[in-house]
Design an enzyme around this catalytic site. Structure first.
Site, PDB file in Angstrom:
ATOM      1  N   GLY A 248      47.701 -33.009 -31.071  1.00  0.00           N
ATOM      2  CA  GLY A 248      46.587 -33.704 -30.553  1.00  0.00           C
ATOM      3  C   GLY A 248      46.020 -34.765 -31.713  1.00  0.00           C
TER       4      GLY A 248
ATOM      5  N   GLY B 234      44.059 -37.962 -31.255  1.00  0.00           N
ATOM      6  CA  GLY B 234      42.891 -37.786 -30.310  1.00  0.00           C
ATOM      7  C   GLY B 234      41.603 -38.015 -30.899  1.00  0.00           C
TER       8      GLY B 234
ATOM      9  N   ILE C  84      38.923 -35.586 -31.651  1.00  0.00           N
ATOM     10  CA  ILE C  84      38.897 -34.456 -32.792  1.00  0.00           C
ATOM     11  C   ILE C  84      39.640 -34.730 -33.921  1.00  0.00           C
ATOM     12  CG2 ILE C  84      38.836 -31.818 -33.275  1.00  0.00           C
ATOM     13  CD1 ILE C  84      38.218 -31.587 -30.169  1.00  0.00           C
TER      14      ILE C  84
ATOM     15  N   ARG D  26      37.885 -31.747 -20.653  1.00  0.00           N
ATOM     16  CA  ARG D  26      37.059 -31.831 -19.427  1.00  0.00           C
ATOM     17  C   ARG D  26      36.479 -33.065 -19.056  1.00  0.00           C
ATOM     18  NH1 ARG D  26      31.986 -27.790 -19.074  1.00  0.00           N
ATOM     19  NH2 ARG D  26      31.377 -27.913 -21.181  1.00  0.00           N
TER      20      ARG D  26
ATOM     21  N   ASP E  72      29.774 -23.342 -31.308  1.00  0.00           N
ATOM     22  CA  ASP E  72      28.704 -22.726 -30.466  1.00  0.00           C
ATOM     23  C   ASP E  72      27.894 -21.911 -31.519  1.00  0.00           C
ATOM     24  OD1 ASP E  72      30.028 -23.360 -28.117  1.00  0.00           O
ATOM     25  OD2 ASP E  72      31.615 -21.898 -28.675  1.00  0.00           O
TER      26      ASP E  72
ATOM     27  N   ARG F 170      25.469 -24.655 -32.886  1.00  0.00           N
ATOM     28  CA  ARG F 170      24.622 -24.993 -31.979  1.00  0.00           C
ATOM     29  C   ARG F 170      23.328 -24.105 -31.699  1.00  0.00           C
ATOM     30  NH1 ARG F 170      29.371 -26.683 -27.608  1.00  0.00           N
ATOM     31  NH2 ARG F 170      29.229 -28.744 -28.161  1.00  0.00           N
TER      32      ARG F 170
ATOM     33  N   HIS G 225      34.208 -19.034 -25.121  1.00  0.00           N
ATOM     34  CA  HIS G 225      34.033 -20.506 -25.062  1.00  0.00           C
ATOM     35  C   HIS G 225      33.809 -21.130 -23.924  1.00  0.00           C
ATOM     36  CE1 HIS G 225      33.293 -24.404 -26.967  1.00  0.00           C
ATOM     37  NE2 HIS G 225      34.061 -24.956 -26.244  1.00  0.00           N
TER      38      HIS G 225
HETATM   39  N1  LIG Z   1      36.725 -25.184 -28.983  1.00  0.00           N
HETATM   40  C1  LIG Z   1      35.956 -26.018 -28.890  1.00  0.00           C
HETATM   41  O1  LIG Z   1      34.646 -25.771 -29.260  1.00  0.00           O
HETATM   42  C2  LIG Z   1      35.927 -27.258 -28.421  1.00  0.00           C
HETATM   43  C3  LIG Z   1      37.132 -27.890 -27.679  1.00  0.00           C
HETATM   44  N2  LIG Z   1      37.351 -29.282 -27.621  1.00  0.00           N
HETATM   45  C4  LIG Z   1      38.730 -29.360 -26.789  1.00  0.00           C
HETATM   46  O2  LIG Z   1      39.613 -29.929 -27.706  1.00  0.00           O
HETATM   47  C5  LIG Z   1      40.615 -30.795 -26.885  1.00  0.00           C
HETATM   48  C6  LIG Z   1      40.781 -32.134 -27.468  1.00  0.00           C
HETATM   49  O3  LIG Z   1      39.601 -32.821 -27.476  1.00  0.00           O
HETATM   50  P1  LIG Z   1      39.658 -34.421 -27.673  1.00  0.00           P
HETATM   51  O4  LIG Z   1      40.227 -34.531 -29.227  1.00  0.00           O
HETATM   52  O5  LIG Z   1      38.279 -34.835 -27.687  1.00  0.00           O
HETATM   53  O6  LIG Z   1      40.806 -35.068 -26.787  1.00  0.00           O
HETATM   54  P2  LIG Z   1      41.501 -36.353 -26.811  1.00  0.00           P
HETATM   55  O7  LIG Z   1      41.761 -36.556 -25.284  1.00  0.00           O
HETATM   56  O8  LIG Z   1      40.633 -37.485 -27.412  1.00  0.00           O
HETATM   57  O9  LIG Z   1      42.852 -36.029 -27.482  1.00  0.00           O
HETATM   58  C7  LIG Z   1      43.636 -35.266 -27.287  1.00  0.00           C
HETATM   59  C8  LIG Z   1      44.979 -35.676 -27.967  1.00  0.00           C
HETATM   60  O10 LIG Z   1      45.848 -34.454 -27.329  1.00  0.00           O
HETATM   61  C9  LIG Z   1      47.161 -35.329 -27.303  1.00  0.00           C
HETATM   62  N3  LIG Z   1      48.017 -34.445 -26.565  1.00  0.00           N
HETATM   63  C10 LIG Z   1      47.755 -33.854 -25.082  1.00  0.00           C
HETATM   64  N4  LIG Z   1      48.730 -33.197 -24.728  1.00  0.00           N
HETATM   65  C11 LIG Z   1      49.548 -32.663 -26.038  1.00  0.00           C
HETATM   66  C12 LIG Z   1      50.440 -31.874 -26.104  1.00  0.00           C
HETATM   67  N5  LIG Z   1      51.381 -31.323 -25.294  1.00  0.00           N
HETATM   68  N6  LIG Z   1      50.848 -31.940 -27.504  1.00  0.00           N
HETATM   69  C13 LIG Z   1      50.404 -32.717 -28.605  1.00  0.00           C
HETATM   70  N7  LIG Z   1      49.362 -33.392 -28.376  1.00  0.00           N
HETATM   71  C14 LIG Z   1      49.047 -33.571 -27.153  1.00  0.00           C
HETATM   72  C15 LIG Z   1      46.879 -36.418 -26.632  1.00  0.00           C
HETATM   73  O11 LIG Z   1      47.924 -37.528 -26.633  1.00  0.00           O
HETATM   74  C16 LIG Z   1      45.451 -36.982 -27.202  1.00  0.00           C
HETATM   75  O12 LIG Z   1      45.685 -37.984 -28.251  1.00  0.00           O
HETATM   76  C17 LIG Z   1      40.101 -30.829 -25.527  1.00  0.00           C
HETATM   77  O13 LIG Z   1      40.906 -29.796 -24.762  1.00  0.00           O
HETATM   78  C18 LIG Z   1      38.611 -30.421 -25.665  1.00  0.00           C
HETATM   79  O14 LIG Z   1      38.275 -29.767 -24.320  1.00  0.00           O
HETATM   80  C19 LIG Z   1      36.569 -30.087 -27.580  1.00  0.00           C
HETATM   81  C20 LIG Z   1      35.371 -29.760 -28.192  1.00  0.00           C
HETATM   82  C21 LIG Z   1      34.930 -28.418 -28.763  1.00  0.00           C
HETATM   83  O1  LIG Z   2      32.433 -28.790 -23.442  1.00  0.00           O
HETATM   84  C1  LIG Z   2      33.709 -29.383 -23.743  1.00  0.00           C
HETATM   85  O2  LIG Z   2      34.473 -29.404 -22.844  1.00  0.00           O
HETATM   86  C2  LIG Z   2      33.902 -29.609 -25.132  1.00  0.00           C
HETATM   87  C3  LIG Z   2      33.796 -28.295 -25.964  1.00  0.00           C
HETATM   88  O3  LIG Z   2      34.455 -27.410 -25.728  1.00  0.00           O
HETATM   89  C4  LIG Z   2      32.260 -28.179 -26.780  1.00  0.00           C
HETATM   90  O4  LIG Z   2      31.800 -29.399 -26.684  1.00  0.00           O
HETATM   91  O5  LIG Z   2      32.085 -27.049 -26.854  1.00  0.00           O
END
Ligand SMILES: NC(=O)C1=CN([C@@H]2O[C@H](COP(=O)(O)OP(=O)(O)OC[C@H]3O[C@@H](n4cnc5c(N)ncnc54)[C@H](O)[C@@H]3O)[C@@H](O)[C@H]2O)C=CC1
Ligand SMILES: O=C([O-])CC(=O)C(=O)O
Length: 327
Positions: free
Chosen positions: A11, A14, A16, A92, A159, A162, A187
């Site tokens: 990703g 994206g 992150i 989401r 988390d 936060r 999470h």
């Molecule tokens: N664990 C945590 O605390 C957190 C987790 N997240 C999660 O992180 C993930 C990414 O978030 P963002 O970067 O904001 O999303 P984003 O939509 O900006 O970027 C995601 C990227 O992943 C790529 N992607 C999709 N399917 C893929 C695959 N099969 N293989 C490789 N790349 C792929 C997309 O093309 C996109 O560029 C989401 O699931 C989000 O919910 C976000 C914030 C905190």
């Molecule tokens: O809430 C979300 O979907 C993204 C995330 O995991 C976070 O910010 O903790």
């Protein structure tokens, strides 16, 4: 100069990814002496955008960045990789729970788990960030059985950060005065920030913030719902703070934990604290810089036990939902 390590980020084009890659390349994760080669993995349609990110990385002329491998091929992407950040997946939208993403995102982690097992370096370690991260990690780990279970992690450091800030704001202290705060479980909105075993200025938190209702009615829900609050405010999920937490998670794992501190990361449960073995469950963890362990013997009252049981129940339900993806 040390030999470069290979670090994969899925990703990578994206949100992150955009906050994460430049800090890895600058030495913020593995230190100022450790060169890196970045493996940037994306889906085919995102390769043009990824090319822009590659150009920007080149334009930083980072002294520690010794190569970039942009690709949509998982075998090439995970070849010889020492650390993998599995970020790529769909975030989401407002009104959704993270587990609603399982049907969309879960299957991504089958192919990635298999490709990691087939291609990565023998010392591979994997941090899953893409949501729902605990169960996505479970899927990847179960599709890569040749890789020991202690190499798989799902992110709950955001988390923890936060929760630490909410406690510091309430007590009117610096975030560095808060120690021992760990997130238990998933999470998700059932996660449990255990304030009873945390300290402010060396004193148990409930002795400093003498306001029991605040913990139950404000602190816990604020931490549990913070991701949703960010989505509501930004129209997009947390990205810079998530990237920061990913950086801290790996730094916490590869450096010795200072005395009196713990950090949160979801690991494969060995049954500690009665949690079902094999679930990817967040615990208080310490590291010696090479291996990590779950902090044992923490006192848990009835309230904590009830909260921990609720988050374990949710993880068991998620596991049952993806049973056919577990290899
Ligand atoms: N664990 C945590 O605390 C957190 C987790 N997240 C999660 O992180 C993930 C990414 O978030 P963002 O970067 O904001 O999303 P984003 O939509 O900006 O970027 C995601 C990227 O992943 C790529 N992607 C999709 N399917 C893929 C695959 N099969 N293989 C490789 N790349 C792929 C997309 O093309 C996109 O560029 C989401 O699931 C989000 O919910 C976000 C914030 C905190
Ligand atoms: O809430 C979300 O979907 C993204 C995330 O995991 C976070 O910010 O903790």
């Amino acid at each position: 100069m040390k030999t470069p390590i290979r670090v994969a980020v899925t990703g990578a084009a994206g949100q992150i990814g955009y906050s994460l890659l430049f800090r890895i390349a600058s030495g913020a994760v593995f230190g100022p002496e450790q060169p890196v080669i970045l493996h940037l993995i994306e889906i085919e349609p995102a390769l043009p955008a990824l090319n822009g990110v590659v150009m920007e990385l080149q334009d930083c002329a980072f002294p520690l960045l010794k190569g970039i491998v942009p690709t949509a091929d998982l075998n090439e992407g995970f070849k010889g990789v020492n650390w993998a950040f599995l970020v790529g997946s769909v975030p989401r939208k407002a009104g959704m729970e993270r587990k609603d993403l399982l049907s969309i995102n879960g299957k991504i982690f089958i192919g990635q788990g298999k490709a990691i097992a087939a291609n990565a370096a023998p010392d591979i370690r994997v941090l899953v960030v893409g949501n729902p991260c605990n169960t996505n990690c479970l899927i990847a780990m179960n599709n890569a059985k040749s890789i020991p279970a202690d190499r798989w992690f799902a992110m709950t450091m955001l988390d923890q950060n936060r929760a630490v800030t909410q406690l510091a704001l309430k007590a009117g202290v610096d975030t560095t005065d808060v120690s021992g705060l760990a997130i238990w479980g998933n999470h998700s909105s059932t996660m449990y920030p255990d304030y009873f075993n945390a300290k402010i200025g060396g004193k148990p938190v409930p002795e400093v913030i003498k306001h029991e209702l605040w913990f139950k009615e404000t602190f816990i829900p604020t931490v549990q719902q913070r991701g949703a609050a960010i989505i509501k405010a930004r129209g997009l999920s947390s990205a810079a703070s998530a990237a920061n937490a990913a950086i801290e998670t790996v730094r916490n794992l590869v450096n010795p934990t200072p005395a009196g501190h713990v950090f949160s990361v979801a690991v494969c449960s060995d049954g500690s604290y009665g949690i079902e073995k094999g679930l990817i469950f967040s615990y208080p963890i310490v590291s010696d810089g090479k291996s990590w362990k779950i902090v044992q013997g923490l006192p848990l009252g009835d309230f904590s036990k009830e909260k921990i049981a609720a988050t374990e129940k949710e993880l068991k339900e998620e596991k049952a939902l993806v049973a056919e993806l577990l290899g």
